[in-house]
Structure formats: C-alpha cells, structure tokens
Design a protein around this motif. Structure first.
Motif, PDB file in Angstrom:
ATOM      1  N   LEU A 148      74.432  47.281  55.938  1.00 22.43           N
ATOM      2  CA  LEU A 148      75.464  47.827  55.049  1.00 22.43           C
ATOM      3  C   LEU A 148      76.369  48.787  55.801  1.00 22.43           C
ATOM      4  CD1 LEU A 148      76.655  48.081  52.207  1.00 22.43           C
ATOM      5  CD2 LEU A 148      74.993  49.905  51.762  1.00 22.43           C
ATOM      6  N   ILE A 149      75.780  49.622  56.659  1.00 21.32           N
ATOM      7  CA  ILE A 149      76.587  50.551  57.450  1.00 21.32           C
ATOM      8  C   ILE A 149      77.506  49.782  58.400  1.00 21.32           C
ATOM      9  CG2 ILE A 149      76.490  52.341  59.239  1.00 21.32           C
ATOM     10  CD1 ILE A 149      73.870  53.297  57.932  1.00 21.32           C
ATOM     11  N   GLY A 150      76.966  48.743  59.055  1.00 13.67           N
ATOM     12  CA  GLY A 150      77.760  47.958  59.985  1.00 13.67           C
ATOM     13  C   GLY A 150      78.951  47.278  59.329  1.00 13.67           C
ATOM     14  N   LEU A 151      78.802  46.896  58.077  1.00  8.24           N
ATOM     15  CA  LEU A 151      79.887  46.254  57.340  1.00  8.24           C
ATOM     16  C   LEU A 151      80.897  47.258  56.794  1.00  8.24           C
ATOM     17  CD1 LEU A 151      77.774  43.656  55.323  1.00  8.24           C
ATOM     18  CD2 LEU A 151      79.466  43.097  57.085  1.00  8.24           C
ATOM     19  N   SER A 152      80.510  48.532  56.774  1.00 14.28           N
ATOM     20  CA  SER A 152      81.345  49.549  56.140  1.00 14.28           C
ATOM     21  C   SER A 152      82.198  50.334  57.116  1.00 14.28           C
ATOM     22  CB  SER A 152      80.453  50.532  55.353  1.00 14.28           C
ATOM     23  OG  SER A 152      79.675  49.848  54.387  1.00 14.28           O
ATOM     24  N   VAL A 153      81.976  50.137  58.421  1.00 14.70           N
ATOM     25  CA  VAL A 153      82.736  50.879  59.421  1.00 14.70           C
ATOM     26  C   VAL A 153      83.567  49.900  60.250  1.00 14.70           C
ATOM     27  CG1 VAL A 153      81.008  52.713  59.537  1.00 14.70           C
ATOM     28  CG2 VAL A 153      80.818  50.767  61.085  1.00 14.70           C
ATOM     29  N   ARG A 154      84.425  50.463  61.084  1.00 15.26           N
ATOM     30  CA  ARG A 154      85.369  49.625  61.818  1.00 15.26           C
ATOM     31  C   ARG A 154      84.937  49.289  63.243  1.00 15.26           C
ATOM     32  NH1 ARG A 154      91.303  52.222  60.199  1.00 15.26           N
ATOM     33  NH2 ARG A 154      91.102  51.926  57.938  1.00 15.26           N
ATOM     34  N   THR A 155      84.082  50.115  63.828  1.00 14.55           N
ATOM     35  CA  THR A 155      83.706  49.897  65.229  1.00 14.55           C
ATOM     36  C   THR A 155      82.201  49.983  65.405  1.00 14.55           C
ATOM     37  OG1 THR A 155      83.854  52.258  65.801  1.00 14.55           O
ATOM     38  CG2 THR A 155      85.885  50.936  65.986  1.00 14.55           C
ATOM     39  N   PRO A 156      81.653  49.350  66.461  1.00 13.57           N
ATOM     40  CA  PRO A 156      80.220  49.463  66.745  1.00 13.57           C
ATOM     41  C   PRO A 156      79.787  50.897  67.022  1.00 13.57           C
ATOM     42  CG  PRO A 156      81.182  47.628  67.953  1.00 13.57           C
ATOM     43  CD  PRO A 156      82.323  48.387  67.353  1.00 13.57           C
ATOM     44  N   GLU A 157      80.666  51.685  67.658  1.00 10.30           N
ATOM     45  CA  GLU A 157      80.338  53.077  67.951  1.00 10.30           C
ATOM     46  C   GLU A 157      80.122  53.871  66.677  1.00 10.30           C
ATOM     47  OE1 GLU A 157      82.357  51.192  71.314  1.00 10.30           O
ATOM     48  OE2 GLU A 157      82.907  51.428  69.208  1.00 10.30           O
ATOM     49  N   ALA A 158      80.986  53.645  65.697  1.00  8.62           N
ATOM     50  CA  ALA A 158      80.830  54.333  64.417  1.00  8.62           C
ATOM     51  C   ALA A 158      79.557  53.886  63.712  1.00  8.62           C
ATOM     52  CB  ALA A 158      82.051  54.069  63.528  1.00  8.62           C
TER      53      ALA A 158
END
Length: 283
Positions: A180-190
């Motif tokens: 869910l976090i990975g789908l909610s942010v724009r970059t892998p770092e975030a």
C-alpha cells in the motif's frame, strides 16, 4: 465477410477472472520477481547484515545489563532476544516490498502488466509471495547465526516450526502494508523511508528487546496490545525461551491465537486497500 470479421479475436486484453486464473497469474508474477531477486544477490546480503548486527550488538553489548525475570545472565537474554530479532527481521521486509512496487510503478512496468489478460490483484499478490520466499531464506540464515551465538529451542521441532510459521504469517501481513505504501508514493526512495519510519516505534514499543513489565504503566499497556508483541510472545512460548509475561492483557495470555488473529486482520484490511489503490492508480 461478416463471418471472417466475427472470427477475429479482440486485440485488447481478455477479462481474467476466477480463483484458478488469479492463482496462476500470481505465481507467474512471483516467479518473475524471484528470478529478478536471484540476479541481484546484494539484496539478500544487505538484508542479512542488519539483523545479524542486531543479534551481535544486543547479545554482547546489552546482554549483561538486561534483567530477564530475576536473571542478568547474558545467555538468558540471548534466548529472550531471538524471538524479537526474528520478528523484527520479517517486519522490516515491509520496506523492501514497498520499494519494489514503487520501482515497478515508476518504470511503467505495472502499466505493461495491466495491458495483459491477467487478474488485477495478481501483480501485488505475486510480489508479496516473492517477498515472503526471500524473508523465509533470510530467516533460515538468521536462525543458523542465532544457534551459533547460543540460542536454543526447548519445546521440540514441531512447535519451533509453528513459531516460524507465525513469523512468516506476520511478515506476509506486513508486506501488504508495504504494498500500500509503495502504491501511494512516487519514488522507491520515498517508499523505503515510508516503510521504515513507522516500523521503529512498532518494534521498539514492544516486548521484543526488553521485558514489558519494566515499562511505565501506559507504555506497558501499548506494548502488550501491540500485534508485534503478540507474535514475539507466541514464539517465545513455542521455542521454550525465557520471557513468560505476567501481563493480564488478552494477547499476552493467548499469544498464539492473538498472533494469528492480528496477522489475518492486517492481511484482510491492507490487501483490500492495496488492491483498491492499485486499480485506481492504473485506471
């Protein structure tokens, strides 16, 4: 002419449905991710360094000053500690899961998957299954290291396997939080930062590294009802390690059941949210 036209299949993706189709698609995606992981061995190596460092540092630096029950014996603390280190290791896989999905989104790979005739949820399910396999391998190596520093099981192999099963279930549950976090942010770092920042209070405000009975009352109450603490306590009971809780909180009195219930609830909630987010992000 109309007969020929009717016989030409549609160029667009066929709608995929059914449990069998979803399982097959999920396994294909999982295989793709496992092959990718095997070609980047640094991911496994770096994933092992942190938990091994925790084992060594906590065992030998803090072991003589930690009081477990009435004992300050470092060997007692090492046996108390390992369930917490195991649980921390499987939950920290959340950051990797989130970063992997965010990277796929960033590179447009998710859009290419979406163009294929496959079940929508298979992309996320396949990714979480691959992360679960990687977590299991990490856990195996960490268990060997734990045995080398003096950790032992005392309740038999079957109960020990049950404890590792609870750890993997918790790890799988938390990978859906990472998805869910990975789908909610724009970059892998975030995604990496977002996957770690909330894990530190979850893992440290618990019974993983210290006896929760030594905490202040309000903090002890939080630790006793922490889902992470339930799995740690369940593993200690199944391993036969020291650290029997005197708390009257239900999760500490029935840690095995509490661990299963917490993990299943996390999977149900965050898988639903992640799949919904995936559909809206790729619509």
């Amino acid at each position: 002419m109309s007969t020929v036209t009717d016989a030409v299949p549609s160029a667009g993706p066929r709608p995929a449905g059914g449990i069998g189709q979803s399982v097959r698609d999920s396994l294909v995606v999982a295989k793709r991710n496992l092959i990718r992981m095997s070609r980047i061995p640094e991911m496994m190596i770096f994933g092992l360094i942190q938990p091994i460092m925790f084992v060594v540092l906590f065992s030998y630096v803090f072991g003589g000053s930690m009081k477990i029950g009435a004992s300050t014996d470092p060997s007692v603390y090492r046996n108390f500690l390992m369930a917490g280190i195991f649980a921390q290791t499987v939950t920290f896989a959340t950051a990797g899961a989130g970063a992997g999905i965010a990277d796929d989104m960033h590179k447009g790979l998710i859009d290419r998957f979406r163009s294929l005739p496959m079940a929508r949820g298979a992309v996320l399910t396949g990714r979480t299954i691959a992360d679960l396999v990687q977590t299991a391998l990490t856990l195996l190596v960490l268990a060997i290291v734990a045995l080398l520093v003096g950790w032992r099981i005392h309740e038999g192999i079957w109960k020990a396997l049950g404890a590792f099963g609870l750890l993997l279930l918790l790890g799988y549950a938390f990978t859906w939080v990472g998805a869910l976090i990975g789908l909610s942010v724009r970059t892998p770092e975030a995604a990496t930062s977002g996957g770690l920042i909330w894990l530190f209070p979850v893992t440290f405000i618990s019974n993983a590294f210290v006896d929760s009975s030594q905490m202040t009352p309000w903090l002890r109450h939080v630790a006793d009802w922490n889902p992470f603490s339930a799995t740690v306590q369940a593993c200690r009971e199944l391993f036969g390690n020291p650290g029997v809780s005197a708390s009257t909180a239900w999760p500490m009195q029935h840690p095995v059941w509490a661990s299963v219930i917490y993990s299943v609830l996390i999977i149900l909630v965050f898988r639903t949210l992640a799949v919904r987010k995936y559909r809206s992000a790729t619509a």
